[in-house]
Design a protein around this motif. Sequence first.
Motif, PDB file in Angstrom:
ATOM      1  N   PRO A   7       0.843  -1.202   0.000  1.00 48.91           N
ATOM      2  CA  PRO A   7       0.000   0.000   0.000  1.00 48.91           C
ATOM      3  C   PRO A   7       0.876   1.250   0.000  1.00 48.91           C
ATOM      4  CG  PRO A   7      -0.766  -1.583   1.642  1.00 48.91           C
ATOM      5  CD  PRO A   7       0.557  -2.100   1.146  1.00 48.91           C
ATOM      6  N   VAL A   8       0.410   2.293  -0.639  1.00 45.72           N
ATOM      7  CA  VAL A   8       1.247   3.485  -0.783  1.00 45.72           C
ATOM      8  C   VAL A   8       1.650   4.053   0.572  1.00 45.72           C
ATOM      9  CG1 VAL A   8       0.318   4.087  -3.040  1.00 45.72           C
ATOM     10  CG2 VAL A   8      -0.808   4.965  -0.975  1.00 45.72           C
ATOM     11  N   GLN A   9       0.827   3.864   1.605  1.00 46.01           N
ATOM     12  CA  GLN A   9       1.175   4.397   2.917  1.00 46.01           C
ATOM     13  C   GLN A   9       2.280   3.597   3.608  1.00 46.01           C
ATOM     14  OE1 GLN A   9      -1.870   3.358   2.000  1.00 46.01           O
ATOM     15  NE2 GLN A   9      -2.911   2.183   3.572  1.00 46.01           N
ATOM     16  N   ARG A  10       2.687   2.462   3.049  1.00 44.14           N
ATOM     17  CA  ARG A  10       3.778   1.685   3.634  1.00 44.14           C
ATOM     18  C   ARG A  10       5.007   1.676   2.726  1.00 44.14           C
ATOM     19  NH1 ARG A  10       3.917   2.694   7.596  1.00 44.14           N
ATOM     20  NH2 ARG A  10       5.163   0.923   8.339  1.00 44.14           N
ATOM     21  N   GLU A  11       5.039   2.536   1.730  1.00 47.46           N
ATOM     22  CA  GLU A  11       6.255   2.715   0.951  1.00 47.46           C
ATOM     23  C   GLU A  11       7.213   3.627   1.717  1.00 47.46           C
ATOM     24  OE1 GLU A  11       5.214   4.038  -2.959  1.00 47.46           O
ATOM     25  OE2 GLU A  11       4.150   2.199  -3.479  1.00 47.46           O
ATOM     26  N   PHE A  12       8.371   3.899   1.119  1.00 41.49           N
ATOM     27  CA  PHE A  12       9.390   4.711   1.778  1.00 41.49           C
ATOM     28  C   PHE A  12       9.317   6.145   1.261  1.00 41.49           C
ATOM     29  CE2 PHE A  12      10.972   0.355   1.621  1.00 41.49           C
ATOM     30  CZ  PHE A  12      11.245   0.131   2.971  1.00 41.49           C
ATOM     31  N   TYR A  13       9.389   7.103   2.191  1.00 41.91           N
ATOM     32  CA  TYR A  13       9.295   8.522   1.846  1.00 41.91           C
ATOM     33  C   TYR A  13      10.501   9.255   2.406  1.00 41.91           C
ATOM     34  CZ  TYR A  13       4.501   7.584   0.474  1.00 41.91           C
ATOM     35  OH  TYR A  13       3.386   7.084  -0.157  1.00 41.91           O
ATOM     36  N   LEU A  14      11.168  10.014   1.552  1.00 40.48           N
ATOM     37  CA  LEU A  14      12.317  10.810   1.967  1.00 40.48           C
ATOM     38  C   LEU A  14      11.954  12.285   1.948  1.00 40.48           C
ATOM     39  CD1 LEU A  14      15.288   9.077   0.089  1.00 40.48           C
ATOM     40  CD2 LEU A  14      14.298   8.520   2.323  1.00 40.48           C
ATOM     41  N   GLY A  15      12.702  13.063   2.720  1.00 41.23           N
ATOM     42  CA  GLY A  15      12.456  14.487   2.862  1.00 41.23           C
ATOM     43  C   GLY A  15      12.175  14.817   4.316  1.00 41.23           C
ATOM     44  N   GLY A  16      12.699  15.940   4.776  1.00 43.67           N
ATOM     45  CA  GLY A  16      12.533  16.302   6.168  1.00 43.67           C
ATOM     46  C   GLY A  16      13.834  16.206   6.931  1.00 43.67           C
ATOM     47  N   HIS A  17      13.780  16.542   8.214  1.00 45.46           N
ATOM     48  CA  HIS A  17      15.017  16.678   8.991  1.00 45.46           C
ATOM     49  C   HIS A  17      15.746  15.370   9.211  1.00 45.46           C
ATOM     50  CE1 HIS A  17      13.668  14.844  12.785  1.00 45.46           C
ATOM     51  NE2 HIS A  17      12.489  15.392  12.559  1.00 45.46           N
ATOM     52  N   SER A  18      15.080  14.231   9.071  1.00 38.49           N
ATOM     53  CA  SER A  18      15.743  12.954   9.351  1.00 38.49           C
ATOM     54  C   SER A  18      16.368  12.315   8.119  1.00 38.49           C
ATOM     55  CB  SER A  18      14.743  11.974   9.972  1.00 38.49           C
ATOM     56  OG  SER A  18      13.724  11.656   9.042  1.00 38.49           O
ATOM     57  N   THR A  19      16.102  12.840   6.922  1.00 37.13           N
ATOM     58  CA  THR A  19      16.648  12.224   5.706  1.00 37.13           C
ATOM     59  C   THR A  19      17.261  13.274   4.784  1.00 37.13           C
ATOM     60  OG1 THR A  19      14.425  12.281   4.735  1.00 37.13           O
ATOM     61  CG2 THR A  19      15.120  10.220   5.765  1.00 37.13           C
ATOM     62  N   LEU A  20      16.428  13.994   4.028  1.00 37.90           N
ATOM     63  CA  LEU A  20      16.906  15.021   3.095  1.00 37.90           C
ATOM     64  C   LEU A  20      16.366  16.370   3.556  1.00 37.90           C
ATOM     65  CD1 LEU A  20      16.253  13.182  -0.302  1.00 37.90           C
ATOM     66  CD2 LEU A  20      18.415  13.366   0.943  1.00 37.90           C
ATOM     67  N   ARG A  21      17.232  17.147   4.214  1.00 38.17           N
ATOM     68  CA  ARG A  21      16.769  18.372   4.859  1.00 38.17           C
ATOM     69  C   ARG A  21      16.439  19.496   3.880  1.00 38.17           C
ATOM     70  NH1 ARG A  21      21.415  17.865   9.381  1.00 38.17           N
ATOM     71  NH2 ARG A  21      22.229  16.506   7.728  1.00 38.17           N
ATOM     72  N   GLY A  22      16.863  19.377   2.631  1.00 40.84           N
ATOM     73  CA  GLY A  22      16.546  20.402   1.651  1.00 40.84           C
ATOM     74  C   GLY A  22      15.267  20.147   0.887  1.00 40.84           C
ATOM     75  N   PHE A  23      14.550  19.075   1.232  1.00 41.91           N
ATOM     76  CA  PHE A  23      13.347  18.703   0.505  1.00 41.91           C
ATOM     77  C   PHE A  23      12.190  18.513   1.474  1.00 41.91           C
ATOM     78  CE2 PHE A  23      16.962  17.447  -2.002  1.00 41.91           C
ATOM     79  CZ  PHE A  23      16.621  17.802  -3.301  1.00 41.91           C
ATOM     80  N   ASN A  24      11.010  18.839   0.995  1.00 45.58           N
ATOM     81  CA  ASN A  24       9.808  18.746   1.808  1.00 45.58           C
ATOM     82  C   ASN A  24       9.285  17.314   1.781  1.00 45.58           C
ATOM     83  OD1 ASN A  24       7.338  18.971   3.061  1.00 45.58           O
ATOM     84  ND2 ASN A  24       6.665  20.746   1.887  1.00 45.58           N
ATOM     85  N   GLY A  25       9.258  16.687   2.943  1.00 43.62           N
ATOM     86  CA  GLY A  25       8.750  15.323   3.010  1.00 43.62           C
ATOM     87  C   GLY A  25       7.249  15.238   2.930  1.00 43.62           C
ATOM     88  N   GLY A  26       6.551  16.376   3.014  1.00 44.41           N
ATOM     89  CA  GLY A  26       5.103  16.360   2.994  1.00 44.41           C
ATOM     90  C   GLY A  26       4.499  16.504   1.617  1.00 44.41           C
ATOM     91  N   THR A  27       5.328  16.557   0.559  1.00 45.92           N
ATOM     92  CA  THR A  27       4.797  16.752  -0.795  1.00 45.92           C
ATOM     93  C   THR A  27       4.729  15.464  -1.607  1.00 45.92           C
ATOM     94  OG1 THR A  27       7.019  17.254  -1.617  1.00 45.92           O
ATOM     95  CG2 THR A  27       5.666  19.098  -0.865  1.00 45.92           C
TER      96      THR A  27
END
Length: 747
Positions: free
Chosen positions: A644-664
């Motif tokens: 399910p898409v909600q159990r895939e991996f998402y990058l972005g945000g302070h814990s992974t890629l700080r220059g990218f928005n993890g909420g998009t």
Amino acid sequence: MITVAAGLLILSSMGLQEGQARPAAGDTIPPGPGDTLQTPLDTYRDPGVRVLLARAREARARDVEGIESYEALMRERIYVGISSTAFRRERGLFQQQRAARYRWSSDGERVIQWLGARRTIPLVVGNAELSSEIQDEIREDLAYELAREFEPGPLAFDPWDDRIVFGDSWAIHPLSDSAGAHYRFSSGDTLRVSLPGDQGEITMVEARVEPRRRDLHLLAGSLWFDRETGALVRASYKPARPFDLDLDEPEDAEEVPGFLKPIRGEIDYITIDYSLHEFEFWLPRRFGIEGELQVGRFLRVPLTLEWTVGQYVVNEAESLIPGAADLPPGWSRSERRVQGTDESEPYYVTVIVPPGDSLETSGALPSPDLGTSPTAFSDAELRALRQDLDALIPNPLGYDVRLAYGLREGMTRYNRVEALSTGVGAEFDVTARSAVGGSVRLGFDLEPNASLFLRRGTADRGLTVGAYRRLNYVNEREDPFRLTASALSLAFGYEDAQFYRSWGGELVHRSRGRLSKRHVRVFAEHQWLAEKTTDFYLTGAITGSNFPDNLRAEEANLLGGEVGLDWQSGLDPRSLIASGSLRLEGALGRWGDTAPACEDGGCLDSDSFDYQRLWASTAVTHPLFLGLSGALEVGAGAAWGRVPVQREFYLGGHSTLRGFNGGTRQIFGTSAWMGRLEIASGLPIARLSAFSDVGWAGPREDFTFEDPYVNVGLGGSLMDGIFRFDIARAVRRGSDWRIHFYLDGLF
């Protein structure tokens, strides 16, 4: 931080001390033949323990027969750290190690010869090239304190005592005259030890101590006695309930902000072992105390105090401690008259201290490793000890409900799905080691959230079964419900999380080692999408900007399990520190009423599916040259099956890629990898750093290291990364600027 400091004082003051004062008159039961007249009928579970304790009281009441003096080498270690259930690693705050030769005489002579001492404050001595002046000042302060240490706490002891003291209050001793009114006793195990040669054997018997009520001033305990003499050979204690600021210091609690509550302190164990000398005298051999302060929802402050005693010399007129005329050059000697407790006679203490520059190099000191596992007791001994003491804690009387509301324990938060959300939680103890609790929450989205649980053990060491309806986030490394995340969301519209809803049930077992955390979770739940319900945030109201849309989660019914491990090696920022995490999850599923969209021109031919996913990461920090320090983190994950898409991996945000928005929902897929590199200057207490993050996510079959997302940035941190502020800019596959304020950075 004032609250943290106060909590440290609460815990550190809980060391076992000894004095000669009897309990207050109001607590004393008039003595009778071998016991007290007012002793309740249920005080003794069996006749054997009654006889044993009567003999022990007699032995305790008389003078120490045959011990005119003793001399011994003693070693002490105190460690204080700071950790959290959500932190990647524990930080060391303080460690002190001391070694001394001590002489006690029945005529009042007390002499302590300090052989070595070492004090480590990692936050201000994290890099030797920058902190030599600070280290010199710490050494000078330590030498000054030792010269005036006329009451050296656990390093000095009287062979007999009467009362156990915790800070400004005291706990009633299980062998005091009034003990029967406060404790119940039962016979425990028996141990026989054969002595060498023709010395025969020693039989040791256990008396188990059960407090009658959950009172901070009562103890659960296990007492072992020499059956022949009645001498105490081992004692282990635990307060009948933890310290709770709201309950025990309500006036002080009113001055503490809600987001720092609850403030609780719990001692896991206090234990002391004795050893037999000259086949006649039982004298202390090793002592340990371990506890933890809880501040707010996440913060933990562990404390360990231990000391060992060896090289005993009993009833020898000549001392191994040099006299005034025999002191080497540079050594100092001072003497002070000390008033004893209550009506006891004053005594004189002589303190001998070596030169300050030789204190840290003494071979008598324990290992300098920061926060090492206790050396006085093995891990296996401590596990068994904790279990035995926990079993003696009485069940609660009535229902002491612990409430959470407002900012307390994160009950109020803000995000683009719920907008402003708040609720109330409650928890109360069913038995000494089990609790029932739950919470209800409602936001502006008018979607109720609720939970109900039954737990055996503690929140991080126990088994929990629960039912829930809640809002979830997809990236376990981000916590959008913490106070700082809610503040950034409300002020600047920063949302680095994707949300979905679920309801169901779970069974979770959590365990914790010295520097590791583990959990196993089995769940059955229904998952569905969470709609964005607000676009309001303060700066957006001025600029006209909106929150990004939330993830379109797929509706599914799941039955699955998860295993997690977080580990750490090393605590000293002057050397290598490594940490890491591992997550393994798998589930069987069936699509809900809203089936997923068709893919690649074809639709799924079955309502059922299954998936597995794995994520692993590790991070290391180490000092570099020119006063710099470096940190490196790498992580990767992959998923198999129909995820399910909600159990895939998402990058972005302070814990992974700080220059990218993890909420998009820009960087995601069934596989992902990331890497982060930082170079920092300054001491751990306050650092400036430059960093770069790199990563990629996409379909597992397209996994590649080519064309990754890259950002660079500058950051600042306090307290070895506990508080962190970053400014990052995407430089490859993006050009956005991002600002982050969060807890638990790399450093």
